[in-house]
Motif scaffolding. Structure first.
Motif, PDB file in Angstrom:
ATOM      1  N   VAL A   1       0.806  -1.218   0.000  1.00 30.84           N
ATOM      2  CA  VAL A   1       0.000   0.000   0.000  1.00 30.84           C
ATOM      3  C   VAL A   1       0.844   1.275   0.000  1.00 30.84           C
ATOM      4  O   VAL A   1       0.310   2.370  -0.160  1.00 30.84           O
ATOM      5  CB  VAL A   1      -0.968   0.016   1.217  1.00 30.84           C
ATOM      6  CG1 VAL A   1      -1.922  -1.149   1.157  1.00 30.84           C
ATOM      7  CG2 VAL A   1      -0.197   0.008   2.536  1.00 30.84           C
ATOM      8  N   ALA A   2       2.164   1.140   0.167  1.00 29.51           N
ATOM      9  CA  ALA A   2       3.063   2.300   0.197  1.00 29.51           C
ATOM     10  C   ALA A   2       4.487   1.811  -0.039  1.00 29.51           C
ATOM     11  O   ALA A   2       4.791   0.634   0.178  1.00 29.51           O
ATOM     12  CB  ALA A   2       2.964   3.031   1.536  1.00 29.51           C
ATOM     13  N   PRO A   3       5.405   2.697  -0.455  1.00 29.81           N
ATOM     14  CA  PRO A   3       6.790   2.287  -0.690  1.00 29.81           C
ATOM     15  C   PRO A   3       7.551   1.957   0.586  1.00 29.81           C
ATOM     16  O   PRO A   3       8.662   1.436   0.509  1.00 29.81           O
ATOM     17  CB  PRO A   3       7.413   3.518  -1.374  1.00 29.81           C
ATOM     18  CG  PRO A   3       6.272   4.330  -1.852  1.00 29.81           C
ATOM     19  CD  PRO A   3       5.162   4.083  -0.892  1.00 29.81           C
ATOM     20  N   THR A   4       6.984   2.298   1.741  1.00 30.13           N
ATOM     21  CA  THR A   4       7.655   2.000   3.010  1.00 30.13           C
ATOM     22  C   THR A   4       6.653   1.532   4.042  1.00 30.13           C
ATOM     23  O   THR A   4       5.515   2.014   4.094  1.00 30.13           O
ATOM     24  CB  THR A   4       8.410   3.230   3.547  1.00 30.13           C
ATOM     25  OG1 THR A   4       8.918   2.928   4.868  1.00 30.13           O
ATOM     26  CG2 THR A   4       7.509   4.449   3.655  1.00 30.13           C
ATOM     27  N   ILE A   5       7.092   0.633   4.869  1.00 36.54           N
ATOM     28  CA  ILE A   5       6.264   0.184   5.983  1.00 36.54           C
ATOM     29  C   ILE A   5       6.284   1.196   7.118  1.00 36.54           C
ATOM     30  O   ILE A   5       5.539   1.080   8.090  1.00 36.54           O
ATOM     31  CB  ILE A   5       6.736  -1.199   6.476  1.00 36.54           C
ATOM     32  CG1 ILE A   5       5.614  -1.897   7.250  1.00 36.54           C
ATOM     33  CG2 ILE A   5       8.031  -1.085   7.300  1.00 36.54           C
ATOM     34  CD1 ILE A   5       5.824  -3.378   7.445  1.00 36.54           C
ATOM     35  N   MET A   6       7.096   2.254   6.982  1.00 31.56           N
ATOM     36  CA  MET A   6       7.199   3.272   8.025  1.00 31.56           C
ATOM     37  C   MET A   6       6.168   4.385   7.870  1.00 31.56           C
ATOM     38  O   MET A   6       6.130   5.323   8.665  1.00 31.56           O
ATOM     39  CB  MET A   6       8.614   3.860   8.058  1.00 31.56           C
ATOM     40  CG  MET A   6       9.727   2.828   8.206  1.00 31.56           C
ATOM     41  SD  MET A   6       9.431   1.611   9.525  1.00 31.56           S
ATOM     42  CE  MET A   6       9.468   2.668  10.974  1.00 31.56           C
ATOM     43  N   ASP A   7       5.341   4.319   6.838  1.00 27.74           N
ATOM     44  CA  ASP A   7       4.199   5.224   6.697  1.00 27.74           C
ATOM     45  C   ASP A   7       3.036   4.662   7.499  1.00 27.74           C
ATOM     46  O   ASP A   7       2.941   3.448   7.704  1.00 27.74           O
ATOM     47  CB  ASP A   7       3.825   5.331   5.216  1.00 27.74           C
ATOM     48  CG  ASP A   7       2.933   6.527   4.888  1.00 27.74           C
ATOM     49  OD1 ASP A   7       2.107   6.889   5.743  1.00 27.74           O
ATOM     50  OD2 ASP A   7       3.051   7.075   3.783  1.00 27.74           O
ATOM     51  N   TYR A   8       2.144   5.538   7.963  1.00 30.81           N
ATOM     52  CA  TYR A   8       0.894   5.084   8.580  1.00 30.81           C
ATOM     53  C   TYR A   8      -0.160   4.910   7.484  1.00 30.81           C
ATOM     54  O   TYR A   8      -1.193   5.562   7.471  1.00 30.81           O
ATOM     55  CB  TYR A   8       0.411   6.091   9.620  1.00 30.81           C
ATOM     56  CG  TYR A   8       0.980   5.893  11.001  1.00 30.81           C
ATOM     57  CD1 TYR A   8       1.915   4.904  11.269  1.00 30.81           C
ATOM     58  CD2 TYR A   8       0.587   6.712  12.055  1.00 30.81           C
ATOM     59  CE1 TYR A   8       2.442   4.740  12.534  1.00 30.81           C
ATOM     60  CE2 TYR A   8       1.110   6.559  13.331  1.00 30.81           C
ATOM     61  CZ  TYR A   8       2.038   5.567  13.559  1.00 30.81           C
ATOM     62  OH  TYR A   8       2.560   5.412  14.825  1.00 30.81           O
ATOM     63  N   ALA A   9       0.143   4.047   6.527  1.00 31.46           N
ATOM     64  CA  ALA A   9      -0.843   3.598   5.547  1.00 31.46           C
ATOM     65  C   ALA A   9      -1.028   2.116   5.844  1.00 31.46           C
ATOM     66  O   ALA A   9      -0.210   1.297   5.432  1.00 31.46           O
ATOM     67  CB  ALA A   9      -0.328   3.832   4.130  1.00 31.46           C
ATOM     68  N   ARG A  10      -2.062   1.775   6.580  1.00 32.04           N
ATOM     69  CA  ARG A  10      -2.136   0.437   7.172  1.00 32.04           C
ATOM     70  C   ARG A  10      -2.885  -0.559   6.298  1.00 32.04           C
ATOM     71  O   ARG A  10      -2.401  -1.649   6.029  1.00 32.04           O
ATOM     72  CB  ARG A  10      -2.793   0.525   8.550  1.00 32.04           C
ATOM     73  CG  ARG A  10      -2.095   1.505   9.491  1.00 32.04           C
ATOM     74  CD  ARG A  10      -2.860   1.593  10.815  1.00 32.04           C
ATOM     75  NE  ARG A  10      -2.579   2.799  11.545  1.00 32.04           N
ATOM     76  CZ  ARG A  10      -1.728   2.905  12.568  1.00 32.04           C
ATOM     77  NH1 ARG A  10      -1.044   1.861  12.951  1.00 32.04           N
ATOM     78  NH2 ARG A  10      -1.545   4.052  13.183  1.00 32.04           N
ATOM     79  N   GLN A  11      -4.117  -0.201   5.893  1.00 32.09           N
ATOM     80  CA  GLN A  11      -4.940  -1.102   5.091  1.00 32.09           C
ATOM     81  C   GLN A  11      -5.406  -0.389   3.830  1.00 32.09           C
ATOM     82  O   GLN A  11      -5.677   0.811   3.855  1.00 32.09           O
ATOM     83  CB  GLN A  11      -6.176  -1.579   5.865  1.00 32.09           C
ATOM     84  CG  GLN A  11      -5.913  -2.675   6.851  1.00 32.09           C
ATOM     85  CD  GLN A  11      -5.413  -2.151   8.180  1.00 32.09           C
ATOM     86  OE1 GLN A  11      -4.412  -2.617   8.691  1.00 32.09           O
ATOM     87  NE2 GLN A  11      -6.087  -1.181   8.755  1.00 32.09           N
ATOM     88  N   ASN A  12      -5.546  -1.134   2.773  1.00 32.71           N
ATOM     89  CA  ASN A  12      -5.975  -0.577   1.485  1.00 32.71           C
ATOM     90  C   ASN A  12      -7.493  -0.369   1.505  1.00 32.71           C
ATOM     91  O   ASN A  12      -8.259  -1.277   1.211  1.00 32.71           O
ATOM     92  CB  ASN A  12      -5.570  -1.511   0.352  1.00 32.71           C
ATOM     93  CG  ASN A  12      -5.850  -0.921  -1.018  1.00 32.71           C
ATOM     94  OD1 ASN A  12      -6.638   0.001  -1.179  1.00 32.71           O
ATOM     95  ND2 ASN A  12      -5.198  -1.475  -2.019  1.00 32.71           N
TER      96      ASN A  12
END
Length: 529
Positions: free
Chosen positions: A175-186
């Motif tokens: 859902v994002a280029p990094t797991i360090m973003d708070y983009a959790r679920q699509n």
């Protein structure tokens, strides 16, 4: 590719429930691939804690051991602190903390964000596979902090919205280029898109490989840390034009960049949150079926319904941030282009039109009667939805936002969204049906009164006194805000008088508009005292 002499080693807390041990270990070792990009194989390993027979001296409190701790707590959170040697930067020890009740947070979020398109998120409890996958990715995120990576909330804005609806893209890129973003679920994917359950969740991405390589790769030709700088800088410049490698510090750099928000994703905030809203409309009517079982009460229904209402608010606030927003692209002096650039006028106008439809037209579909008759009308009702709308309106009409619009009007006049035009559009969004309806509904009446209260505050509130430690907000008294607010109120008063002269068939609406006229007069011409 070499094995490190001293790999990063985490032990799994013996208190971890047995069924989650493997998920925790996978969450830790997910970083192995990123370290391989930096030239190290088996760089990070997860071990189960030794038994007393195997090592009687082992203790999770011992500073010599890094441990993924399981905390039996009602706290809904996880964290990934570490302790570094200030002389060298070496990470000496780290304890990841997973608070047990964070499982409940992810249970709720997955249902209200993905339940429309993900069958595995449509029942309680959720499937073990889905919960373990979610937990694994949270552990990976926290390990990312421990090895030195900060949050990067701008990363998710690099993915095209339509790509997040593609199963092949989502399965490959997350859902994002990094797991360090708070983009959790699509929450963008629609029911017809065919994503697999694991495709809805975040995972390590290309930015994480890049960051670990930048931070950990050995540069054998560099004799000192200073000698590494030209190479490290060159790697940054090489990726400068690819938004998947963009970074902004959490909290921003003094302005609000709508691309850098928590819980958002996609390169088009309006389209992304329209898809999210469409899914939420599908989810709410199913919550009774998805959350209740024979012999149990409606506690879960009430909790997850509350999450659904919060999700509506989250989608709306994502779009609010576009108005008066400033795009930030960090650069050094040898890179071309602006660092700060106001959001184009047409994007801000589009956001305002969306807010008029989705926020200022009351979301009465949230007041599902099958839910309210089970958890009580006070869980939503006119008052609660009106409070949501009031909060959004106050955020939109903040002095900080209006000051940003006024500033950009001067510094970037060619594509600015003028403050006067913004205030015209805000008034139209709240009072748009005044000339054509014979009845103003209860939600709209409450919203219009909230508008008057906000305009009164803008006319009367004194700026906060300066202190030695805090910078005060923009001064209303010395800006164009108050004169333009006064103009808006006079225009509105004229519109109200014209409407009253035509008469209102609905008694409450007539009384409402007469009250509005009196309130405007009191704001514009306050009496003594």
């Amino acid at each position: 590719m070499v094995d490190p002499v001293k790999p990063i080693t985490y032990y799994v807390d013996p208190a971890t429930p047995e069924r989650y041990v493997d998920a925790v270990k996978r969450g830790i070792e997910n970083w192995q691939a990123a370290f391989e990009t930096a030239g190290f194989s088996n760089a990070i390993v997860a071990l189960e804690a030794p038994s007393k027979e195997e090592d009687p001296d082992w203790d999770p409190e011992d500073v010599r051991y890094s441990v993924a701790r399981w905390s039996a707590s009602e706290v809904r959170n996880a964290q990934g602190p570490s302790t570094s040697d200030p002389r060298t930067g070496e990470i000496i020890e780290s304890d990841i903390v997973w608070y047990h009740n964070h499982m409940r947070s992810y249970r709720n979020w997955m249902m209200v964000q993905t339940g429309a398109a993900n069958p595995d998120a449509r029942q309680l409890p959720l499937t073990d596979e889905l919960m373990e996958e979610a937990m694994e990715q949270v552990i990976t995120h926290e390990i990312g902090h421990a090895i030195g990576l900060p949050h990067n909330m701008v990363a998710s804005s690099s993915y095209p919205v339509d790509s997040l609806r593609s199963q092949t893209f989502a399965s490959r890129m997350g859902v994002a280029p990094t797991i360090m973003d708070y983009a959790r679920q699509n929450y963008i994917a629609q029911p017809e898109d065919g994503l697999e359950p694991k495709d809805f969740l975040r995972r390590i991405g290309v930015y994480d490989h890049y960051s670990v390589n930048w931070g950990y790769r050995v540069l054998p030709d560099a004799a000192t840390p200073e000698d590494e700088i030209p190479t490290l800088n060159r790697w940054i410049v090489e990726k400068a034009h690819d938004r998947m490698y963009s970074y902004l510090p959490q909290g921003g750099v003094g302005v609000s960049d709508p691309r850098s928000q928590t819980e958002d994703m996609g390169d088009d905030m309006v389209r992304a949150n329209q898809y999210g809203m469409a899914n939420l409309r599908r989810i709410v009517p199913n919550l009774v079926e998805w959350t209740t079982r024979p012999g149990e009460d409606y506690t879960d229904l009430a909790e997850i319904y509350g999450e659904a209402v919060s999700q509506w608010s989250r989608y709306v606030r994502h779009v609010v941030t576009i108005v008066g927003g400033v795009h930030v692209d960090l650069k050094t002096a040898d890179q071309d282009g602006a660092v700060f650039d106001g959001v184009p006028r047409d994007q801000q106008k589009r956001a305002m039109a969306w807010l008029a439809r989705e926020a200022f037209t009351a979301p009465t579909w949230l007041n599902d009667p099958e839910i309210l008759k089970r958890i009580g009308p006070t869980s939503a009702s006119v008052a609660n939805i009106s409070n949501l709308q009031r909060s959004v309106l106050n955020q939109l009409l903040s002095t900080t936002r209006m000051s940003s619009l006024a500033e950009l009007e001067v510094t970037e006049p060619e594509d600015a969204y003028p403050l006067a035009e913004f205030l015209d559009d805000a008034r139209a969004a709240v009072w748009e049906d005044l000339a054509r309806v014979n009845e103003v509904g209860p939600y709209r009446r409450a919203l219009q009164r909230a508008y008057l209260e906000r305009m009164e505050a803008l006319m009367t509130d004194a700026p906060a006194a300066p202190t030695p430690f805090f910078v005060t907000g923009p001064s209303i008294g010395t800006s164009d805000i108050r004169p333009l607010v006064r103009e808006q109120l006079r225009t509105l008063r004229d519109d109200i008088l014209r409407r009253l002269n035509r008469g209102m068939a609905h008694r409450v609406s007539q009384a409402h508009l007469m009250d509005v006229r009196v309130r405007i007069d009191a704001i514009l011409e306050p009496g003594p005292g």
